[in-house]
Design an enzyme around this catalytic site. Structure first.
Site, PDB file in Angstrom:
ATOM      1  N   GLU A  60       0.833  -1.207   0.000  1.00  0.00           N
ATOM      2  CA  GLU A  60       0.000   0.000   0.000  1.00  0.00           C
ATOM      3  C   GLU A  60       0.865   1.253   0.000  1.00  0.00           C
ATOM      4  O   GLU A  60       0.621   2.200  -0.740  1.00  0.00           O
ATOM      5  CB  GLU A  60      -0.915  -0.008   1.227  1.00  0.00           C
ATOM      6  CG  GLU A  60      -1.845   1.170   1.308  1.00  0.00           C
ATOM      7  CD  GLU A  60      -3.163   0.935   0.595  1.00  0.00           C
ATOM      8  OE1 GLU A  60      -3.831   1.932   0.301  1.00  0.00           O
ATOM      9  OE2 GLU A  60      -3.511  -0.219   0.336  1.00  0.00           O
ATOM     10  N   PHE A  89       0.109 -14.185  -0.846  1.00  0.00           N
ATOM     11  CA  PHE A  89       1.292 -14.594  -0.101  1.00  0.00           C
ATOM     12  C   PHE A  89       1.789 -15.891  -0.716  1.00  0.00           C
ATOM     13  O   PHE A  89       1.089 -16.902  -0.712  1.00  0.00           O
ATOM     14  CB  PHE A  89       0.950 -14.778   1.379  1.00  0.00           C
ATOM     15  CG  PHE A  89       0.135 -13.641   1.932  1.00  0.00           C
ATOM     16  CD1 PHE A  89       0.663 -12.362   1.991  1.00  0.00           C
ATOM     17  CD2 PHE A  89      -1.160 -13.845   2.368  1.00  0.00           C
ATOM     18  CE1 PHE A  89      -0.079 -11.302   2.489  1.00  0.00           C
ATOM     19  CE2 PHE A  89      -1.919 -12.802   2.867  1.00  0.00           C
ATOM     20  CZ  PHE A  89      -1.376 -11.525   2.925  1.00  0.00           C
ATOM     21  N   ARG A  91       5.276 -17.252  -0.395  1.00  0.00           N
ATOM     22  CA  ARG A  91       6.346 -17.968   0.298  1.00  0.00           C
ATOM     23  C   ARG A  91       6.538 -17.295   1.654  1.00  0.00           C
ATOM     24  O   ARG A  91       6.540 -16.071   1.736  1.00  0.00           O
ATOM     25  CB  ARG A  91       7.634 -17.876  -0.523  1.00  0.00           C
ATOM     26  CG  ARG A  91       8.831 -18.557   0.058  1.00  0.00           C
ATOM     27  CD  ARG A  91      10.099 -18.298  -0.786  1.00  0.00           C
ATOM     28  NE  ARG A  91       9.948 -18.681  -2.170  1.00  0.00           N
ATOM     29  CZ  ARG A  91      10.213 -19.896  -2.656  1.00  0.00           C
ATOM     30  NH1 ARG A  91      10.626 -20.856  -1.858  1.00  0.00           N
ATOM     31  NH2 ARG A  91      10.079 -20.149  -3.935  1.00  0.00           N
TER      32      ARG A  91
END
Length: 141
Positions: A60, A89, A91
């Site tokens: 962001e 997400f 890893r």
């Protein structure tokens, strides 16, 4: 308003949540921003890996600063605020440095869409975000 790139890089991560998180802007142009974040246990979730919210927040910030810099560079002016953040997400990591790199997908007068890829110390993709931003006019002086 002309933006001094060196001043922007020097001061961008020094206030507010970016300072608390530890975001460090490495470079910025109208087409890309690179920022880093040193990981430590305060950024972990209970299982010892980085909390997913850290990636969302980093994306962001990087997308918002990228959008702002592009608005200044083009002469449109104003600033941009996030209206959607979708982060995957890929890893998990616990330590090291995360590098976030922004790339524009769409830049228009009203909205922008930026992709932010986050990699680990070995250059492996650990998270990817798309952040949509609303361009806002600068307040009248």
């Amino acid at each position: 308003m002309a933006v001094n790139t060196d001043e922007f890089v020097k001061t961008s991560g020094t206030v507010g949540f970016d300072a608390e998180l530890g975001t460090v802007v490495q470079s910025v142009t109208a087409d890309e921003m690179i920022a880093t974040l040193e990981l430590d246990p305060k950024l972990h979730q209970p299982f010892g890996i980085v909390h997913g919210g850290v990636y969302c927040a980093l994306a962001e910030s990087v997308a918002s600063m990228s959008a702002f810099f592009w608005l200044q560079d083009t002469g449109i002016g104003g600033h941009a605020v996030g209206v959607n953040n979708s982060t995957d997400f890929l890893r998990s990591v616990s330590e090291g440095t995360v590098t976030a790199k922004s790339t524009p997908i769409h830049r228009g007068r009203r909205q922008q869409l930026w992709q932010v890829d986050m990699t680990d110390d070995d250059g492996r993709l650990i998270a990817r975000s798309q952040v949509r931003l609303q361009n806002l006019e600068a307040p009248a002086e």
